[in-house]
Write an enzyme that holds these catalytic residues in place. Structure first.
Site, mmCIF file in Angstrom:
data_model
loop_
_atom_site.group_PDB
_atom_site.id
_atom_site.type_symbol
_atom_site.label_atom_id
_atom_site.label_comp_id
_atom_site.label_asym_id
_atom_site.label_seq_id
_atom_site.Cartn_x
_atom_site.Cartn_y
_atom_site.Cartn_z
ATOM 1 N N SER A 120 0.817 -1.212 0.000
ATOM 2 C CA SER A 120 0.000 0.000 0.000
ATOM 3 C C SER A 120 0.848 1.258 0.000
ATOM 4 C CB SER A 120 -0.937 0.017 1.213
ATOM 5 O OG SER A 120 -1.856 -1.051 1.164
ATOM 6 N N GLU A 153 2.628 -0.895 14.794
ATOM 7 C CA GLU A 153 3.240 0.391 14.459
ATOM 8 C C GLU A 153 4.120 0.943 15.581
ATOM 9 O OE1 GLU A 153 0.036 -0.339 11.644
ATOM 10 O OE2 GLU A 153 0.084 -0.338 13.851
ATOM 11 N N PHE A 205 -1.384 6.247 11.371
ATOM 12 C CA PHE A 205 -0.658 5.340 12.255
ATOM 13 C C PHE A 205 0.622 5.990 12.783
ATOM 14 C CE2 PHE A 205 -2.552 1.747 9.469
ATOM 15 C CZ PHE A 205 -3.765 1.885 10.104
ATOM 16 N N HIS A 217 -1.299 8.344 2.570
ATOM 17 C CA HIS A 217 -2.731 8.498 2.830
ATOM 18 C C HIS A 217 -3.008 9.696 3.751
ATOM 19 C CE1 HIS A 217 -2.213 4.367 1.480
ATOM 20 N NE2 HIS A 217 -3.510 4.293 1.217
#
Length: 336
Positions: free
Chosen positions: A45, A66, A91, A117
């Protein structure tokens, strides 16, 4: 800046921002054996998976963890390596906020974070995937450099330049469907220095990320249809911010409008306002972004229109700011 890269600007028409970043990182990996890549099960991603396929012995997937991701990155950096860490902006800035602050920034480690993102770029995924607070969070951390590229070409410049920039760096990009803005890489990119895209004397538009293209389209329209002389500044580096360019804009145009894909609290607009307030200079000023709320759910283009971050929204805002009154004289002493 590193040279001899296989990525070229011609690839920007067929590659997303994240894909460009992944390719540039692979090229840098050939020149810098100290670079390692890290992911938290989002290699595909975030496109850092390209680096992992090319350098499997220098790539680490910690799984959906994370917080551990940045702990591991800190350890690698302490060992003399240069970790490039990539995961979604939500995150980085929220789930692993403590680890980024304490493990990375507190120790001023040479860790480069590519956060994908960002903003409302994954708007249809809902509030959990919107990231409209990260600039405020990241720029509040001591030692952290914060960069928001306008497109894939500027992202490539940021990634290539940050390898020689000391300390932690946060580069915020979108989901990957953002349009190209720059035609080539040679426009004078420097960390901490704004890019003047258009000169003007009536009003200054300050922008970053996806709003750069919209501001430029609006500026051209306003010049042709309203007869306005509009200055456009791409302040890609939120921290350290280019104070000189901001003060010059205040002195030259006396009207400023900031546009950002972020909450109006704590982002680029707040950083610009801090500079203006500290200068003691008066001007007409407004900032446009997500108005201190959780972003609506929808496709990014629709959200940009809704929050007046598209060209039409910029035009509307400029016309409003041009109606604002301020003390227009050459004596700045009474402004303090």
């Amino acid at each position: 800046m590193s040279e001899g890269l296989t990525w070229t600007v011609y690839d920007a028409d067929s590659m997303t921002q994240a894909e460009i970043y992944g390719q540039v990182l692979c090229d840098l990996g050939d020149q810098h054996p100290e670079i390692v890549g890290l992911s938290a099960d989002l290699a595909n991603s975030t496109k850092i998976g390209k680096f992992g396929k090319k350098f499997p012995e220098r790539f680490f997937n910690v799984g959906i963890a994370e917080q551990n991701l940045f702990g591991v990155a800190a350890g690698l950096a302490k060992s003399g390596l240069t970790p490039f860490v990539s995961t979604m902006a939500t995150f980085v800035s929220m789930r692993a906020c403590e680890q980024v602050r304490t493990d990375i920034c507190y120790q001023n480690l040479d860790c480069k974070i590519i956060a994908t993102h960002g903003g409302a770029s994954f708007g249809q995924a809902g509030s959990t995937h919107h990231c409209t607070e990260d600039i405020a969070i990241m720029r509040s951390f001591a030692n952290m450099t914060v960069i928001v590229p306008a497109d894939g070409i500027e992202c490539a410049n940021a990634v290539k330049t940050c390898i020689d920039w000391p300390g932690p760096v946060y580069i915020r990009i979108g989901r990957g469907f953002e349009p190209k803005f720059y035609d080539d890489e040679e426009y004078g990119f420097q960390i901490g220095k704004a890019v003047t895209l258009m000169e003007g004397t009536d009003i200054t538009l300050i922008c970053c990320g996806v709003t750069v293209l919209q501001a430029m389209e609006a500026a051209k329209f306003l010049k042709e249809n309203d007869g306005l002389s509009v200055r456009v500044l791409n302040i890609h580096t939120i921290k350290p911010i280019d104070e000189e360019a901001i003060i010059k804009a205040v002195m030259d145009t006396r009207r400023l409008a900031v546009f950002e894909e972020h909450n109006v609290m704590g982002g680029l607009g707040s950083a610009v306002a801090d500079v203006i307030a500290a200068s003691g200079k008066g001007c007409a000023f407004t900032k446009v972004g997500i108005p201190d709320c959780y972003c609506e759910v929808g496709y990014p283009e629709d959200l940009y229109t809704h929050y007046k971050l598209d060209a039409d929204g910029v035009i509307e805002t400029v016309r409003q700011v041009m109606q604002m009154d301020f003390e227009e004289d050459d004596d700045w002493e009474d402004e303090v």
